[in-house]
Write a protein that holds these residues in place. Structure first.
Motif, PDB file in Angstrom:
ATOM      1  N   ILE A   9       0.824  -1.214   0.000  1.00 37.84           N
ATOM      2  CA  ILE A   9       0.000   0.000   0.000  1.00 37.84           C
ATOM      3  C   ILE A   9       0.857   1.263   0.000  1.00 37.84           C
ATOM      4  O   ILE A   9       0.676   2.135  -0.857  1.00 37.84           O
ATOM      5  CB  ILE A   9      -0.991  -0.012   1.181  1.00 37.84           C
ATOM      6  N   PRO A  10       1.805   1.435   0.954  1.00 41.87           N
ATOM      7  CA  PRO A  10       2.611   2.668   0.914  1.00 41.87           C
ATOM      8  C   PRO A  10       3.461   2.787  -0.347  1.00 41.87           C
ATOM      9  O   PRO A  10       3.746   3.899  -0.801  1.00 41.87           O
ATOM     10  CB  PRO A  10       3.481   2.576   2.173  1.00 41.87           C
ATOM     11  N   ILE A  11       3.833   1.658  -0.937  1.00 42.82           N
ATOM     12  CA  ILE A  11       4.637   1.713  -2.162  1.00 42.82           C
ATOM     13  C   ILE A  11       3.772   2.201  -3.319  1.00 42.82           C
ATOM     14  O   ILE A  11       4.198   3.056  -4.113  1.00 42.82           O
ATOM     15  CB  ILE A  11       5.253   0.336  -2.460  1.00 42.82           C
ATOM     16  N   PHE A  12       2.554   1.690  -3.425  1.00 44.23           N
ATOM     17  CA  PHE A  12       1.653   2.165  -4.471  1.00 44.23           C
ATOM     18  C   PHE A  12       1.395   3.664  -4.316  1.00 44.23           C
ATOM     19  O   PHE A  12       1.462   4.421  -5.294  1.00 44.23           O
ATOM     20  CB  PHE A  12       0.323   1.411  -4.413  1.00 44.23           C
ATOM     21  N   VAL A  13       1.101   4.113  -3.109  1.00 46.96           N
ATOM     22  CA  VAL A  13       0.814   5.528  -2.864  1.00 46.96           C
ATOM     23  C   VAL A  13       2.022   6.388  -3.219  1.00 46.96           C
ATOM     24  O   VAL A  13       1.892   7.456  -3.839  1.00 46.96           O
ATOM     25  CB  VAL A  13       0.392   5.748  -1.398  1.00 46.96           C
ATOM     26  N   TYR A  68      -6.469   4.632  -6.180  1.00 49.03           N
ATOM     27  CA  TYR A  68      -5.631   5.523  -5.354  1.00 49.03           C
ATOM     28  C   TYR A  68      -6.375   6.080  -4.137  1.00 49.03           C
ATOM     29  O   TYR A  68      -5.822   6.069  -3.029  1.00 49.03           O
ATOM     30  CB  TYR A  68      -5.069   6.668  -6.193  1.00 49.03           C
ATOM     31  N   PRO A  69      -7.611   6.614  -4.271  1.00 51.49           N
ATOM     32  CA  PRO A  69      -8.259   7.189  -3.080  1.00 51.49           C
ATOM     33  C   PRO A  69      -8.363   6.204  -1.926  1.00 51.49           C
ATOM     34  O   PRO A  69      -8.117   6.568  -0.766  1.00 51.49           O
ATOM     35  CB  PRO A  69      -9.638   7.607  -3.607  1.00 51.49           C
ATOM     36  N   ALA A  70      -8.720   4.936  -2.215  1.00 53.11           N
ATOM     37  CA  ALA A  70      -8.838   3.939  -1.150  1.00 53.11           C
ATOM     38  C   ALA A  70      -7.473   3.612  -0.552  1.00 53.11           C
ATOM     39  O   ALA A  70      -7.323   3.467   0.669  1.00 53.11           O
ATOM     40  CB  ALA A  70      -9.503   2.676  -1.695  1.00 53.11           C
ATOM     41  N   MET A  71      -6.463   3.472  -1.399  1.00 53.56           N
ATOM     42  CA  MET A  71      -5.107   3.189  -0.923  1.00 53.56           C
ATOM     43  C   MET A  71      -4.586   4.327  -0.048  1.00 53.56           C
ATOM     44  O   MET A  71      -4.023   4.106   1.027  1.00 53.56           O
ATOM     45  CB  MET A  71      -4.167   2.977  -2.116  1.00 53.56           C
ATOM     46  N   SER A  72      -4.781   5.563  -0.512  1.00 54.27           N
ATOM     47  CA  SER A  72      -4.303   6.715   0.235  1.00 54.27           C
ATOM     48  C   SER A  72      -5.015   6.834   1.577  1.00 54.27           C
ATOM     49  O   SER A  72      -4.394   7.118   2.611  1.00 54.27           O
ATOM     50  CB  SER A  72      -4.518   7.988  -0.593  1.00 54.27           C
ATOM     51  N   ALA A  73      -6.330   6.597   1.577  1.00 59.20           N
ATOM     52  CA  ALA A  73      -7.095   6.675   2.825  1.00 59.20           C
ATOM     53  C   ALA A  73      -6.639   5.605   3.813  1.00 59.20           C
ATOM     54  O   ALA A  73      -6.509   5.855   5.012  1.00 59.20           O
ATOM     55  CB  ALA A  73      -8.579   6.524   2.517  1.00 59.20           C
ATOM     56  N   ALA A  74      -6.390   4.398   3.304  1.00 57.10           N
ATOM     57  CA  ALA A  74      -5.930   3.317   4.173  1.00 57.10           C
ATOM     58  C   ALA A  74      -4.595   3.661   4.813  1.00 57.10           C
ATOM     59  O   ALA A  74      -4.384   3.451   6.019  1.00 57.10           O
ATOM     60  CB  ALA A  74      -5.820   2.020   3.370  1.00 57.10           C
ATOM     61  N   LEU A  75      -3.683   4.201   4.012  1.00 61.01           N
ATOM     62  CA  LEU A  75      -2.372   4.575   4.541  1.00 61.01           C
ATOM     63  C   LEU A  75      -2.486   5.709   5.550  1.00 61.01           C
ATOM     64  O   LEU A  75      -1.843   5.678   6.608  1.00 61.01           O
ATOM     65  CB  LEU A  75      -1.449   4.979   3.390  1.00 61.01           C
ATOM     66  N   GLU A 152      -9.021  30.223  -6.841  1.00 61.80           N
ATOM     67  CA  GLU A 152      -9.623  28.920  -7.094  1.00 61.80           C
ATOM     68  C   GLU A 152      -9.534  28.567  -8.572  1.00 61.80           C
ATOM     69  O   GLU A 152      -9.821  29.376  -9.437  1.00 61.80           O
ATOM     70  CB  GLU A 152     -11.088  28.937  -6.668  1.00 61.80           C
ATOM     71  N   HIS A 153      -9.083  27.350  -8.842  1.00 63.80           N
ATOM     72  CA  HIS A 153      -9.046  26.859 -10.207  1.00 63.80           C
ATOM     73  C   HIS A 153      -9.189  25.348 -10.179  1.00 63.80           C
ATOM     74  O   HIS A 153      -9.108  24.726  -9.137  1.00 63.80           O
ATOM     75  CB  HIS A 153      -7.737  27.268 -10.900  1.00 63.80           C
ATOM     76  N   PHE A 154      -9.401  24.764 -11.325  1.00 62.72           N
ATOM     77  CA  PHE A 154      -9.545  23.312 -11.383  1.00 62.72           C
ATOM     78  C   PHE A 154      -8.251  22.643 -10.960  1.00 62.72           C
ATOM     79  O   PHE A 154      -7.158  23.052 -11.355  1.00 62.72           O
ATOM     80  CB  PHE A 154      -9.903  22.862 -12.801  1.00 62.72           C
ATOM     81  N   SER A 155      -8.364  21.615 -10.138  1.00 58.26           N
ATOM     82  CA  SER A 155      -7.194  20.827  -9.772  1.00 58.26           C
ATOM     83  C   SER A 155      -7.600  19.369  -9.660  1.00 58.26           C
ATOM     84  O   SER A 155      -8.766  19.066  -9.382  1.00 58.26           O
ATOM     85  CB  SER A 155      -6.607  21.307  -8.439  1.00 58.26           C
ATOM     86  N   PRO A 156      -6.663  18.435  -9.875  1.00 57.73           N
ATOM     87  CA  PRO A 156      -7.005  17.012  -9.767  1.00 57.73           C
ATOM     88  C   PRO A 156      -7.559  16.690  -8.384  1.00 57.73           C
ATOM     89  O   PRO A 156      -7.218  17.344  -7.400  1.00 57.73           O
ATOM     90  CB  PRO A 156      -5.656  16.315 -10.017  1.00 57.73           C
ATOM     91  N   SER A 157      -8.381  15.666  -8.315  1.00 58.31           N
ATOM     92  CA  SER A 157      -9.060  15.354  -7.057  1.00 58.31           C
ATOM     93  C   SER A 157      -8.111  14.946  -5.950  1.00 58.31           C
ATOM     94  O   SER A 157      -8.469  14.993  -4.781  1.00 58.31           O
ATOM     95  CB  SER A 157     -10.086  14.235  -7.303  1.00 58.31           C
ATOM     96  N   PHE A 158      -6.896  14.516  -6.297  1.00 52.16           N
ATOM     97  CA  PHE A 158      -5.990  14.071  -5.247  1.00 52.16           C
ATOM     98  C   PHE A 158      -5.104  15.199  -4.709  1.00 52.16           C
ATOM     99  O   PHE A 158      -4.231  14.956  -3.880  1.00 52.16           O
ATOM    100  CB  PHE A 158      -5.116  12.895  -5.724  1.00 52.16           C
TER     101      PHE A 158
END
Length: 303
Positions: A9-13, A68-75, A152-158
């Motif tokens: 998990i931390p490696i993927f993130v 990614y969102p689930a992996m990041s949240a888990a970490l 404020e401007h568009f930015s990726p969700s992560f």
């Protein structure tokens, strides 16, 4: 998935956020071959390439973006159980924080924050850089800056973001402007030539049609790198400029200018704080982030 695969998990993130295997290895304190081996195992588990190499980065596939969102949240959830006490004492900490900031806030918000910070953390220092790049995500992912404060401007969700306050924008001009006297219409505003603040790498205005659609119709005669450089130009010519009302009122005793409310539906600019999610596990970064958010509320209420 075997229990031992939880180490992936931390490696993927790290790969997702760094976009680079060697940087991921450095961040995790392991070797690059170990990261490559872990990536192979991840690809086998998900039956997907996950990351594709181009000339300069490891780009995530749609499958990697999905997980990614689930992996990041888990970490983050796991790390938060370790860093419950933070381990950061602002009264004794010695640290330099780097910011990229939209032009103008160095005259208003940042001095407001730093003066408060001096009593809480006397050995914490700021480095303030102009917000020139358009790629906020890349700047934060490569850790060029700890924080970005921008309109404020568009930015990726992560990319994490928090609204700090709204800045009222006014139109400024020479006090003896030959065509605009006691009021200003939209037709007059668009008929005049303008001076704008532009980015270093691009010729587009920092306050542009992306924020206020009618600005696309302006006739730009002069581009400068900072909002305070617009003031002497406005004073000595018949050009118009857009500026924070707080800055204009600060400099009215110095420059012979006047200002009017914008003849537009939108008269405010939303000022946001941006940071990379990989920094959420840094107690010192998290502490300053919360301070900036609190100071944003106080600054808004002080205006």
């Amino acid at each position: 998935m075997k229990n031992t695969d939880l180490n992936l998990i931390p490696i993927f993130v790290a790969i997702y956020e760094e976009r680079n295997l060697s940087k991921s290895a450095e961040r995790l304190g392991i070797t690059q071959p170990a990261v490559s081996k872990a990536l192979k195992r991840l690809r086998d588990i998900y039956n997907d390439s996950l990351f594709l190499r181009d000339s300069s980065a490891m780009l995530p596939t749609p499958r990697a973006m999905d997980i990614y969102p689930a992996m990041s949240a888990a970490l983050s959830n796991y790390t938060s159980t370790i860093n419950v006490n933070g381990g950061f004492d602002p009264a004794t900490a010695e640290r330099v924080y780097s910011f990229a900031v939209i032009s103008g806030l160095g005259h208003t918000f940042l001095p407001f924050v730093f003066s408060h910070l001096r009593t809480l953390a006397p050995n914490i220092h700021f480095e303030i850089h102009p917000k020139f790049s358009k790629d906020t995500e890349l700047d934060l992912r490569l850790q060029r800056y700890d924080f970005v404060i921008d309109a404020e401007h568009f930015s990726p969700s992560f990319i994490n973001t928090h609204h700090l306050f709204d800045e009222e924008i006014v139109a400024i001009m020479n006090k003896d402007h030959p065509r605009i006297n006691d009021e200003m219409t939209l037709a007059q505003f668009l008929a005049e030539e303008h001076t704008v603040v532009s980015g270093w790498q691009v010729r587009s205005s920092m306050m542009s049609s992306a924020h206020i659609s009618e600005l696309n119709s302006r006739k730009v005669a002069y581009r400068s790198s900072a909002i305070t450089e617009c003031l002497p130009i406005v004073e000595q010519t018949d050009l118009l400029a857009l500026c924070s009302k707080a800055i204009v009122e600060k400099y009215l005793p110095i420059y012979d200018v006047k200002y009017f409310p914008l003849p537009l539906a939108k008269k405010h600019l939303s000022i946001n704080l941006y940071w990379h999610p990989s920094r959420d596990n840094d107690p010192g970064h998290a502490w300053l982030k919360e301070l900036l958010i609190q100071q944003g509320v106080l600054f808004k209420n002080s205006k």
